[in-house]
Design an enzyme around this catalytic site. Structure first.
Site, short mmCIF file in Angstrom:
data_model
loop_
_atom_site.label_atom_id
_atom_site.label_comp_id
_atom_site.label_asym_id
_atom_site.label_seq_id
_atom_site.Cartn_x
_atom_site.Cartn_y
_atom_site.Cartn_z
N HIS A 124 9.11 2.60 -5.24
CA HIS A 124 7.69 2.26 -5.10
C HIS A 124 7.05 2.17 -6.48
O HIS A 124 7.38 2.95 -7.36
CB HIS A 124 6.95 3.34 -4.30
CG HIS A 124 5.45 3.25 -4.41
ND1 HIS A 124 4.71 2.41 -3.62
CD2 HIS A 124 4.56 3.85 -5.26
CE1 HIS A 124 3.42 2.51 -3.97
NE2 HIS A 124 3.32 3.38 -4.95
N THR B 12 8.60 -7.30 -2.97
CA THR B 12 8.70 -6.29 -1.90
C THR B 12 9.98 -6.45 -1.09
O THR B 12 10.70 -5.49 -0.84
CB THR B 12 7.48 -6.41 -0.97
OG1 THR B 12 6.30 -6.20 -1.75
CG2 THR B 12 7.54 -5.39 0.15
N ARG C 80 5.64 -3.45 -11.86
CA ARG C 80 5.82 -4.30 -10.67
C ARG C 80 6.81 -5.43 -10.97
O ARG C 80 7.60 -5.81 -10.11
CB ARG C 80 4.48 -4.89 -10.22
CG ARG C 80 3.44 -3.85 -9.81
CD ARG C 80 3.59 -3.35 -8.40
NE ARG C 80 3.33 -4.36 -7.41
CZ ARG C 80 3.31 -4.11 -6.09
NH1 ARG C 80 3.55 -2.87 -5.64
NH2 ARG C 80 3.09 -5.05 -5.23
N GLU D 61 -2.74 7.59 -6.64
CA GLU D 61 -1.44 8.09 -6.22
C GLU D 61 -0.95 9.24 -7.09
O GLU D 61 -0.27 10.14 -6.62
CB GLU D 61 -0.42 6.93 -6.21
CG GLU D 61 -0.75 5.90 -5.13
CD GLU D 61 0.06 4.62 -5.22
OE1 GLU D 61 -0.17 3.73 -4.37
OE2 GLU D 61 0.89 4.48 -6.13
N TYR E 260 0.41 5.59 2.06
CA TYR E 260 0.51 4.23 2.61
C TYR E 260 -0.65 3.89 3.54
O TYR E 260 -0.51 3.04 4.42
CB TYR E 260 1.84 4.05 3.35
CG TYR E 260 3.02 3.83 2.43
CD1 TYR E 260 3.05 2.76 1.53
CD2 TYR E 260 4.15 4.66 2.47
CE1 TYR E 260 4.14 2.54 0.70
CE2 TYR E 260 5.25 4.44 1.65
CZ TYR E 260 5.23 3.37 0.76
OH TYR E 260 6.31 3.15 -0.06
N LYS F 222 12.68 6.03 -3.66
CA LYS F 222 12.62 6.32 -2.23
C LYS F 222 13.93 6.99 -1.76
O LYS F 222 14.92 7.02 -2.51
CB LYS F 222 12.35 5.01 -1.48
CG LYS F 222 10.97 4.41 -1.83
CD LYS F 222 10.74 3.10 -1.09
CE LYS F 222 9.38 2.52 -1.41
NZ LYS F 222 9.13 1.27 -0.66
N ASN G 62 13.99 -0.51 0.11
CA ASN G 62 13.87 -1.27 -1.15
C ASN G 62 13.77 -0.35 -2.37
O ASN G 62 13.21 -0.72 -3.38
CB ASN G 62 12.74 -2.31 -1.08
CG ASN G 62 11.38 -1.68 -0.86
OD1 ASN G 62 11.25 -0.46 -0.84
ND2 ASN G 62 10.36 -2.51 -0.71
N ARG H 199 14.86 -4.24 -7.46
CA ARG H 199 15.16 -4.61 -6.07
C ARG H 199 16.12 -5.79 -5.99
O ARG H 199 16.95 -5.87 -5.09
CB ARG H 199 13.86 -4.91 -5.32
CG ARG H 199 13.02 -3.65 -5.02
CD ARG H 199 11.64 -4.01 -4.52
NE ARG H 199 10.85 -2.84 -4.13
CZ ARG H 199 9.54 -2.88 -3.93
NH1 ARG H 199 8.87 -4.02 -4.08
NH2 ARG H 199 8.89 -1.79 -3.56
N PHE I 237 5.23 -2.12 11.11
CA PHE I 237 6.32 -1.35 10.51
C PHE I 237 5.88 0.01 9.99
O PHE I 237 6.69 0.77 9.47
CB PHE I 237 6.98 -2.15 9.37
CG PHE I 237 6.05 -2.58 8.27
CD1 PHE I 237 5.69 -1.70 7.27
CD2 PHE I 237 5.54 -3.88 8.23
CE1 PHE I 237 4.83 -2.09 6.24
CE2 PHE I 237 4.68 -4.27 7.21
CZ PHE I 237 4.32 -3.38 6.21
P1 DAT Z 1 5.30 -2.87 -2.24
O1 DAT Z 1 6.19 -1.67 -1.98
O2 DAT Z 1 6.06 -3.98 -2.90
O3 DAT Z 1 4.03 -2.51 -2.95
P2 DAT Z 1 3.72 -2.98 0.18
O4 DAT Z 1 2.80 -2.01 -0.49
O5 DAT Z 1 3.13 -4.22 0.76
O6 DAT Z 1 4.88 -3.44 -0.81
O7 DAT Z 1 4.52 -2.25 1.35
C1 DAT Z 1 4.94 -0.92 1.18
C2 DAT Z 1 6.33 -0.76 1.76
O8 DAT Z 1 6.30 -1.07 3.17
C3 DAT Z 1 7.33 -1.74 1.16
O9 DAT Z 1 7.89 -1.26 -0.03
C4 DAT Z 1 8.32 -1.87 2.26
C5 DAT Z 1 7.50 -1.73 3.52
N1 DAT Z 1 7.21 -3.06 4.02
C6 DAT Z 1 6.31 -3.94 3.55
N2 DAT Z 1 6.31 -5.09 4.24
C7 DAT Z 1 7.24 -4.91 5.22
C8 DAT Z 1 7.72 -5.71 6.30
N3 DAT Z 1 7.24 -6.95 6.52
N4 DAT Z 1 8.69 -5.18 7.10
C9 DAT Z 1 9.17 -3.94 6.91
N5 DAT Z 1 8.76 -3.12 5.92
C10 DAT Z 1 7.81 -3.61 5.08
MG MG Z 2 2.45 -1.26 -2.34
#
Ligand code: DAT
Ligand code: MG
Length: 149
Positions: free
Chosen positions: A126, A93, A87, A137, A51, A11, A123, A104, A59
């Site tokens: 991805h 996350t 993962r 993707e 996304y 990212k 973070n 992370r 968010f």
């Molecule tokens: P991951 O990236 O671990 O697959 P995700 O797909 O649930 O997690 O979410 C995508 C991204 O969105 C994640 O890397 C960071 C952001 N995100 C997720 N949950 C969040 C939250 N509670 N507050 C802020 N950003 C968040």
């Molecule tokens: Mg995800």
């Protein structure tokens, strides 16, 4: 044993902090095979497609602003069990919950923070959450644009 492919993306914070080599190195050392790589400025529409499952989250706007704020490094990695394994290498996350030894856990502090509006996530990386999403993707209309296979 099923050979899968996963979409890994460094990212904007990872690129800006100079963590591209470190992150690639972790996947290389584990033994996975890099099959595509590109430095890319993600357009808004593509970020929203990527996304789309999170569209209803508070968010989401901050996440899209963040992911389009600078170049990302798009990669496809191949191997047995690569989706789940990646993962694990990436960690939880929220970096606050990510174990030391994970990307992370070692390289990031927090996902985002609450303020007048939601701040973008930070973070660093991805990874696809399922083989199906890996395919989507990497090979979907969207990522055909950004990956040179
Ligand atoms: P991951 O990236 O671990 O697959 P995700 O797909 O649930 O997690 O979410 C995508 C991204 O969105 C994640 O890397 C960071 C952001 N995100 C997720 N949950 C969040 C939250 N509670 N507050 C802020 N950003 C968040
Ligand atoms: Mg995800």
């Amino acid at each position: 044993e099923q050979v899968d492919e996963t979409y890994i993306m460094v990212k904007p914070d990872g690129v800006q902090r100079g963590l591209v080599g470190e992150i690639i190195s972790r996947f290389e050392k584990k033994g996975f095979k890099l099959t595509a790589l590109k430095l890319f400025q993600c357009p808004k529409e593509l970020a929203e497609e990527h996304y789309k499952d999170l569209k209803a989250k508070p968010f989401f706007p901050g996440l899209i602003d963040y992911i389009t704020s600078g170049p990302v490094v798009c990669m496809a990695w191949e191997g047995v069990g690569v989706v789940a394994s990646a993962r694990k290498l990436i960690g939880s996350t929220n970096p606050l919950n990510a174990e030391p030894g994970t990307i992370r856990g070692d390289l990031a502090v927090q996902t985002g923070r609450l303020g007048p509006s939601y701040y973008p996530d930070r973070n660093v990386v991805h990874g696809s959450d399922s083989p199906e999403n890996g395919k989507r993707e990497i090979g979907g209309t969207a990522y055909a644009l950004c990956l040179v296979m």
